[in-house]
Write an enzyme that holds these catalytic residues in place. Sequence first.
Site, PDB file in Angstrom:
ATOM      1  N   GLY A 170     -31.242  14.778  84.054  1.00 33.65           N
ATOM      2  CA  GLY A 170     -32.126  14.536  82.953  1.00 33.65           C
ATOM      3  C   GLY A 170     -31.928  13.200  82.570  1.00 33.65           C
TER       4      GLY A 170
ATOM      5  N   GLU B 178     -23.667   7.455  77.596  1.00 36.14           N
ATOM      6  CA  GLU B 178     -22.622   8.037  76.687  1.00 36.14           C
ATOM      7  C   GLU B 178     -22.930   6.858  75.358  1.00 36.14           C
ATOM      8  OE1 GLU B 178     -19.351   9.807  78.734  1.00 36.14           O
ATOM      9  OE2 GLU B 178     -20.333   8.657  80.095  1.00 36.14           O
TER      10      GLU B 178
END
Lengths: 167, 693, 330
Positions: free
Chosen positions: B464, B659
């Site tokens: 994704g 992240e």
Amino acid sequence: MDSEITLWVDGRRETLSVDTRTTLLDALRERLGVTSPKKGCDHGQCGACTVLLDGRRATSCLTFAVANDESEVVTAEGLAEGDEPHPVQRALLENDGFQCGYCTPGQVCSAVGMLDEVKSGWPSYVTEDLDESVELDEDEIRERMSGNLCRCGAYANIVTAIREAAE
Amino acid sequence: MTGATRATSPGPERIEGHAKVTGTARYAFEHPVADPLYLHPLRATIARGRVTSVDTTAAERVDGVRLVLTHHNAEALVPIGDPELAVLQSDEIAFRGQLIGAVVAETQESAAHAADLVEIRYERMAHDSDFRDDADIVYTPDADASPMLSPDLEEGDVDAALADAAFTVDATYTTPTEHHNPLEPHAVIAAWDDDGLTLHDSNQGSHLVRDLIAPLFGVDKERVSVISPHVGGAFGSKGMPHGHVALTALAARHTAGRPVKYALSRTQMFELVGYRPPTRQRVRLGADREGRLVATEHDSLEQTSRFKQYAEQSASASREMYTSPNRRVTNRLAALDVPAPTWMRAPGEAGGMYALESAMDELAVSAGIDPVELRLRNEPEVAPVSGLPFSSRNLPACLREGAERFGWHERDPRPGVRREGDWLVGTGVAASSFPSLFFPGSLATIRHESGGKYRVEIGAVDIGTGSRTALTQLAAEALEVPVEAVELWLGSTEQPHASLAGGSAGTASWGSTVVEAVRAFRTEHGHDPVSGAETTAGAGKNPDAGEYAMHSYGAQFAEVRVNADTGEVRVPRMLGVFAAGRIVNPRTARSQFLGGMTMGISMALHEHSVVDERFGHVVNHDLAGYHIAGNADVGSVEVDWIDEHDPHVNPVGVKGIGEIGIVGTAAAIGNAAHHATGVRVRDLPLTPEKFLR
Amino acid sequence: MKPFDYQRATDADSAISLVSGDPEARYIGGGTNLVDHMKLGIAEPGKLVDITRLPYDSVESLPDGRVRIGATVRNSDLAAEPVIRQRYPVLAQALLSGASGQLRNLATTGGNLLQRTRCSYFQDVTTPCNKREPGSGCSALEGWNRHHAVLGASERCVATHPSDMAVALAALDADVLVEGPDGQRTVPVTELHRLPGDEPERDTVLRHGELVTAVELPSLPFASRSRYRKVRDRASFAFALVSVAAAVELVEGTITDVRIALGGLAHKPWRATEAERVLRGAPATEETFRAAADAELAAARTLRDNEFKVPMTRNTLASVLRELTRQEGS
């Protein structure tokens, strides 16, 4: 215990014998190979399985297939005309309103059903005046689309996309 | 204000976009296979002990049941050192919910029904699932528990510096167990034939799955294929194969070649595929009159499992963030009878930076210094601890640019003085940081098909993140051809070996590999290659590795509203400005930052897996009980970045963006909630009762 | 899930005889709760009788001013119904605060009333629960009880009723029309749901085979000034921590009549009669609102994780009353 049913799926007539325990979602995915509606939680808590059931958005995981004999099911696959995406799909592509894509078909069906609800004048919990007609601002879209979880966190783009598609 | 802002040059749309918006992209469970069987697991309902008897009579009588598998009839697996994969190898139970068997049947309905009819008896043993700071369960992880860092660090004299400091903070922050909950449940289809094992699997690296599952069954790696073209989110939970993959492959040994399908239920995902462990972190900061840090101490205690150690190191967030002449960092683990934790988006950084950046806000308040300014005053010239130069560090630019765009300078620093109707309003800031990693060992194949069309193969995966699109762009750029001339193949062991999708290192590692493979292709075949010309190559070692400190940075700003009557917390507005090296595709990169920030909102406001220590399991184990942010929880989220050219990180100049978006978000929101209310909550999530008065 | 027989009822009489003659039979409407429970193993019916095609799918305004809502009217249709939006906004808002758009399209009026608690231990067949398995013990009493009851609970059960709609109906003094093997009866909605006492396995006063056919709302003109406020962990799509349904009649600054029901606090929608008593005839001031809330909450008994529900309810009730009296006064 098995039961014979007929479903209209994305315009095709499908007759099949189902175990009474089979949900509409599992009938579509495991029996008919229609995997556009997704299984994310199987308990109505994520919205990934949302289809248009007789024209209205519904979670296909919480209804037995046998209870939907002669129903019409439209999935996100059926909303596109071949290579030509539905305007909601087009807007999601342009606004990158998804990442992993697993919640996306449910978001698409939910958005299409939701826009119809708005057209019919249905209010939402954030509609200020229940007597007035509904104006589809961003808070309305957010509230009305809250039954579709997106773990990739594309909500802001989804809202923009739906707003564009509604115009 | 509209949702996410849009870049002026947005970059190509996702290559697989049409398949995803129509739902025709095939995820693991959806691959058409002939004549499948369905698996339903048997799971322990005690937290520790052993299985004393299993009665499968009633289950075997259910129509359509083909197999009931338990430790009695499961074949021996080769011990490979991963207790999670060693399923059904003994009668021992190490945590509640552990896989102890499986029913395989013609339909999902029969398999589930039969599983309910299996009677299992246990010998119970006392268990301990209560996360706490207690000498009985706390220990220091070995230095090799984490490949990168030792758990402890001590520089200078922290206690003396704190005693002399003009301003100090001494605060303890707690973060709860959190579960990844990708929307696609972990799923696998396993089939054995004469050639070996085929797995359609949802994972973060098909080669890693193969490299672990093949030796587990004692077969050559070449005899295991793992196919994963689309993965419905992962966030770390699909980084390593978990027990379900082994269990399904084990069951498929008994089905004479028929494929066995198993998708975890949402509830099973709360026990079988890892989680972010809870933390208890004490942060002590000391600063001089100008707000310069003289001491930084960060001590973290985190949960691990007695069954399988996982050593997260949240306190390490404080090693390199700010300059500080005296520094102490410690990481401790508390081992319990619980499932094994694992990486979850920014493991260590997400929780560690929540604590550090909340403490920085507390220091700003006590010193009467603006929190943006406080961070600028503590900007290091070289990396603390290592003394290495930064490959690039643009945190100040992120803070300044963000402050400007957010309207920070109009902020009244006093907490609890702004009210609009029933809502108390505040704003907060926090910094973000994440290491720029590079995983070696990937290979890519470049093949000239014909007529200027190229086929690029790399066994990477797109969970994704947009890697399919970004790698296509990088390949096209290196080949000097239009994007349309490149057909990229990934997501399977059919393609050359690639590292896993993790550590925000995908585009850096695979992108460098693709670019180096193109260079090798050109060296070998020139600029006018024949049809069928092909080269397989990888990226070499980065000569700058170990010479520079390499991180992405960011600054996050949040507006928070807290209802004066009910304590409900809302985040109507966020802005994140990042410095993360080259941005390959602005359209998909924006979604990565946005997604990280949105998960950060979710972490700040909602996420909490509640463990009932009497039973040893998470009791709110579904998506109605474990809340992740819904659409209405997310307001305007603006994302932008600083143009940053970093020649040192890797050949493509990419620092990693998967992240960093979640790092700092929760602190920014908590700091804003304090600014709104004057109430400092140090315990995530920020649920309404914590603000009630 | 154990195998079951499925039959679609064509008329009420046959539906009732199909279910009342078979202790393992259950009615199924929208299915959003029952299908869920069957998957969880909480409900194991041997036969399902589908009542969604019975002629109970309309909302009628009756000549005496009452409004009759058929039991199979979908939650979304009911919320959109003009007569509900205009005369009973508290009900429309309660419905719209529940679940999600795609669930409201399936869920029915009768099913919403009869939905069962969301207590985590009730929903998990691997933990003791007196409601699911009488005598096995209550796991919530000493466990995670943040969502549990502070009013009317017992040592056997501290579960809460999850419906929003039922809270609004309790405030409106609605009646539930029931048909069973022994004929018809009317049950005030405030008496439909039970407190747990010694029989937490019984949610309602309905007997096996009885079928909810309709809900009737009294005329109640001042309900046009009413409101439902739901406090929850997510901004949408979450069960209530606490909720307040209220309607106020205000004459020159004095509360002349009032209806209040509270959600998320008890095993049933909690009609706040003590609060109403304090408010009736009193001036619409902050002091009155707080006194009313305190009177109602005097009997509250909190557990380890749900102490917050008392101040949260007090504040939310005051906030709703403030808003309704401000609205009425302007």
